[in-house]
Design a protein around this motif. Structure first.
Motif, PDB file in Angstrom:
ATOM      1  N   THR A   1       0.837  -1.197   0.000  1.00 16.68           N
ATOM      2  CA  THR A   1       0.000   0.000   0.000  1.00 16.68           C
ATOM      3  C   THR A   1       0.871   1.247   0.000  1.00 16.68           C
ATOM      4  OG1 THR A   1      -0.131   0.226   2.407  1.00 16.68           O
ATOM      5  CG2 THR A   1      -1.764  -1.215   1.343  1.00 16.68           C
ATOM      6  N   LEU A   2       0.286   2.349  -0.411  1.00 13.52           N
ATOM      7  CA  LEU A   2       1.044   3.599  -0.488  1.00 13.52           C
ATOM      8  C   LEU A   2       1.545   4.029   0.889  1.00 13.52           C
ATOM      9  CD1 LEU A   2       2.064   5.890  -2.255  1.00 13.52           C
ATOM     10  CD2 LEU A   2      -0.135   7.020  -1.963  1.00 13.52           C
ATOM     11  N   ARG A   3       0.703   3.897   1.904  1.00 11.67           N
ATOM     12  CA  ARG A   3       1.138   4.303   3.240  1.00 11.67           C
ATOM     13  C   ARG A   3       2.302   3.461   3.732  1.00 11.67           C
ATOM     14  NH1 ARG A   3      -4.932   4.768   5.827  1.00 11.67           N
ATOM     15  NH2 ARG A   3      -5.605   6.628   4.659  1.00 11.67           N
ATOM     16  N   ASP A   4       2.332   2.176   3.343  1.00 13.89           N
ATOM     17  CA  ASP A   4       3.459   1.335   3.757  1.00 13.89           C
ATOM     18  C   ASP A   4       4.725   1.680   2.987  1.00 13.89           C
ATOM     19  OD1 ASP A   4       2.079   0.091   5.770  1.00 13.89           O
ATOM     20  OD2 ASP A   4       1.492  -1.646   4.572  1.00 13.89           O
ATOM     21  N   TYR A   5       4.597   2.150   1.732  1.00  9.55           N
ATOM     22  CA  TYR A   5       5.767   2.738   1.072  1.00  9.55           C
ATOM     23  C   TYR A   5       6.295   3.900   1.915  1.00  9.55           C
ATOM     24  CZ  TYR A   5       5.274   0.324  -3.448  1.00  9.55           C
ATOM     25  OH  TYR A   5       5.223  -0.613  -4.453  1.00  9.55           O
ATOM     26  N   GLY A   6       5.362   4.701   2.430  1.00 10.24           N
ATOM     27  CA  GLY A   6       5.753   5.830   3.271  1.00 10.24           C
ATOM     28  C   GLY A   6       6.446   5.381   4.543  1.00 10.24           C
ATOM     29  N   ARG A   7       5.923   4.333   5.172  1.00  7.36           N
ATOM     30  CA  ARG A   7       6.548   3.825   6.402  1.00  7.36           C
ATOM     31  C   ARG A   7       7.951   3.289   6.135  1.00  7.36           C
ATOM     32  NH1 ARG A   7       1.011   2.485   7.102  1.00  7.36           N
ATOM     33  NH2 ARG A   7       0.158   3.314   9.068  1.00  7.36           N
ATOM     34  N   PHE A   8       8.130   2.621   4.977  1.00  7.53           N
ATOM     35  CA  PHE A   8       9.473   2.149   4.647  1.00  7.53           C
ATOM     36  C   PHE A   8      10.411   3.343   4.467  1.00  7.53           C
ATOM     37  CE2 PHE A   8      12.903   0.575   1.964  1.00  7.53           C
ATOM     38  CZ  PHE A   8      13.254  -0.594   2.621  1.00  7.53           C
ATOM     39  N   GLY A   9       9.906   4.405   3.864  1.00  7.33           N
ATOM     40  CA  GLY A   9      10.708   5.621   3.736  1.00  7.33           C
ATOM     41  C   GLY A   9      11.095   6.195   5.091  1.00  7.33           C
ATOM     42  N   LEU A  10      10.159   6.152   6.051  1.00  4.35           N
ATOM     43  CA  LEU A  10      10.461   6.639   7.400  1.00  4.35           C
ATOM     44  C   LEU A  10      11.499   5.760   8.084  1.00  4.35           C
ATOM     45  CD1 LEU A  10       6.875   7.604   8.609  1.00  4.35           C
ATOM     46  CD2 LEU A  10       8.764   9.172   8.110  1.00  4.35           C
ATOM     47  N   PHE A  11      11.457   4.455   7.837  1.00  6.54           N
ATOM     48  CA  PHE A  11      12.478   3.546   8.369  1.00  6.54           C
ATOM     49  C   PHE A  11      13.860   3.958   7.880  1.00  6.54           C
ATOM     50  CE2 PHE A  11      15.019  -0.268   7.241  1.00  6.54           C
ATOM     51  CZ  PHE A  11      15.373  -0.677   8.524  1.00  6.54           C
ATOM     52  N   MET A  12      13.986   4.263   6.584  1.00  2.24           N
ATOM     53  CA  MET A  12      15.271   4.688   6.040  1.00  2.24           C
ATOM     54  C   MET A  12      15.659   6.073   6.556  1.00  2.24           C
ATOM     55  SD  MET A  12      16.004   2.010   4.422  1.00  2.24           S
ATOM     56  CE  MET A  12      17.580   2.608   3.826  1.00  2.24           C
ATOM     57  N   LEU A  13      14.653   6.965   6.665  1.00  7.41           N
ATOM     58  CA  LEU A  13      14.913   8.310   7.166  1.00  7.41           C
ATOM     59  C   LEU A  13      15.441   8.274   8.594  1.00  7.41           C
ATOM     60  CD1 LEU A  13      14.564  11.324   6.307  1.00  7.41           C
ATOM     61  CD2 LEU A  13      12.344  11.258   7.422  1.00  7.41           C
ATOM     62  N   ASN A  14      15.053   7.237   9.339  1.00  9.21           N
ATOM     63  CA  ASN A  14      15.497   7.076  10.727  1.00  9.21           C
ATOM     64  C   ASN A  14      16.773   6.249  10.805  1.00  9.21           C
ATOM     65  OD1 ASN A  14      15.106   7.631  13.481  1.00  9.21           O
ATOM     66  ND2 ASN A  14      14.184   5.631  13.836  1.00  9.21           N
ATOM     67  N   ASN A  15      17.522   6.220   9.701  1.00  5.88           N
ATOM     68  CA  ASN A  15      18.813   5.525   9.650  1.00  5.88           C
ATOM     69  C   ASN A  15      18.708   4.046   9.987  1.00  5.88           C
ATOM     70  OD1 ASN A  15      20.354   7.867   8.940  1.00  5.88           O
ATOM     71  ND2 ASN A  15      20.199   8.542  11.063  1.00  5.88           N
ATOM     72  N   GLY A  16      17.595   3.428   9.560  1.00  4.61           N
ATOM     73  CA  GLY A  16      17.460   1.994   9.742  1.00  4.61           C
ATOM     74  C   GLY A  16      17.283   1.577  11.185  1.00  4.61           C
TER      75      GLY A  16
END
Length: 270
Positions: free
Chosen positions: A244-259
């Protein structure tokens, strides 16, 4: 319709969500009227942008909150849209996690140490980092309009549901330059990464590893699915995870938080 229904058309494996969902609240300051003027003459809205570019979904997150969420082409917040080559970033992330877990020693390890069946092929002498940087020196043609291209050949393996077919095809390619010296975009190269990953998971599927380390752990709101090269086969490393689009967003937040998830480092610091 195809891009929303990959799991109904091909062999896929479920990437399972967990019990908790990472919150993505709406902002108090939503972007309701955004316009842009690319030619100093015409004024376009978000709706115009999505229609002109055939966009199925547009999500903007700021400070952990949704400030814009729009859908098109018949999609909605529950639709799972295929990610094509953004999947390559998932595979490389999982390689990093496998290093963090001690399953892979280093990106400088030889590929044949994990895939001995490639000994004596063009991948003998290639390191994992060369796969990650698509600089193996192995010949490759990514032209989707060329019926004799390598990319269409490995899609043929998927259509024919050949177990191990992609790796066998990659093993037959020739070396044209020294490893680590020239970048050439290669979808097949990321599938070799996936095969390296599979070799160290001791029977756990790549999808289950992804679920355990990130998907369920991060709190994705829906199951995702990953295209397989064959029934019960290996996940296709070159692309085609649907979420889902929101889960694409959550994956982006995971990367933004340095994994990091809940303060725990899932990826190595480097």
């Amino acid at each position: 319709e195809t891009f929303r229904n990959i799991d109904k058309l091909f062999e896929t494996r479920t990437i399972k969500r967990g019990e908790q969902v990472y919150p993505l609240p709406y902002s108090d300051s939503m972007l309701t009227s955004v316009t842009y003027t690319p030619d100093a003459e015409h004024v376009y809205t978000i709706g115009d942008f999505m229609a002109r570019n055939k966009v199925a979904g547009l999500l903007i997150i700021k400070d952990g909150k949704i400030v814009l969420e729009r859908y098109g082409l018949g999609s909605n917040e529950h639709s799972k849209w295929v990610g094509f080559s953004t999947t390559k970033s998932v595979v490389s992330t999982l390689i990093g996690i496998a290093i963090q877990d001690g399953k892979i020693t280093s990106v400088n390890d030889q590929v044949v140490d994990y895939l001995p069946q490639l000994t004596g092929t063009a991948y003998d002498g290639v390191r994992i980092i060369d796969l990650l940087q698509m600089s193996s020196g192995v010949a490759w043609n990514e032209d989707y309009l060329d019926p004799n291209s390598d990319i269409l050949a490995i899609f043929g393996c998927i259509l024919n549901k050949e177990s191990g077919g992609i790796l066998n095809y990659m093993a037959g390619l020739e070396r044209v330059t020294a490893p680590g010296t020239q970048y050439v975009y290669k979808t097949g190269e990321t599938h070799v990464e996936a095969e390296v990953l599979k070799s160290v998971l001791q029977g756990e599927t790549i999808s289950d590893y992804f679920s355990r380390k990130i998907w369920a752990n991060m709190g994705m709101e829906a199951d995702a699915n990953w295209l397989l090269e064959s029934k019960n086969g290996t996940e296709f490393g070159g692309g085609l995870i649907s979420m889902t689009l929101r889960d694409y967003g959550r994956f982006g937040l995971f990367m933004l938080n340095n994994g990091r998830i809940n303060g725990t480092a899932i990826l190595p610091p480097d």
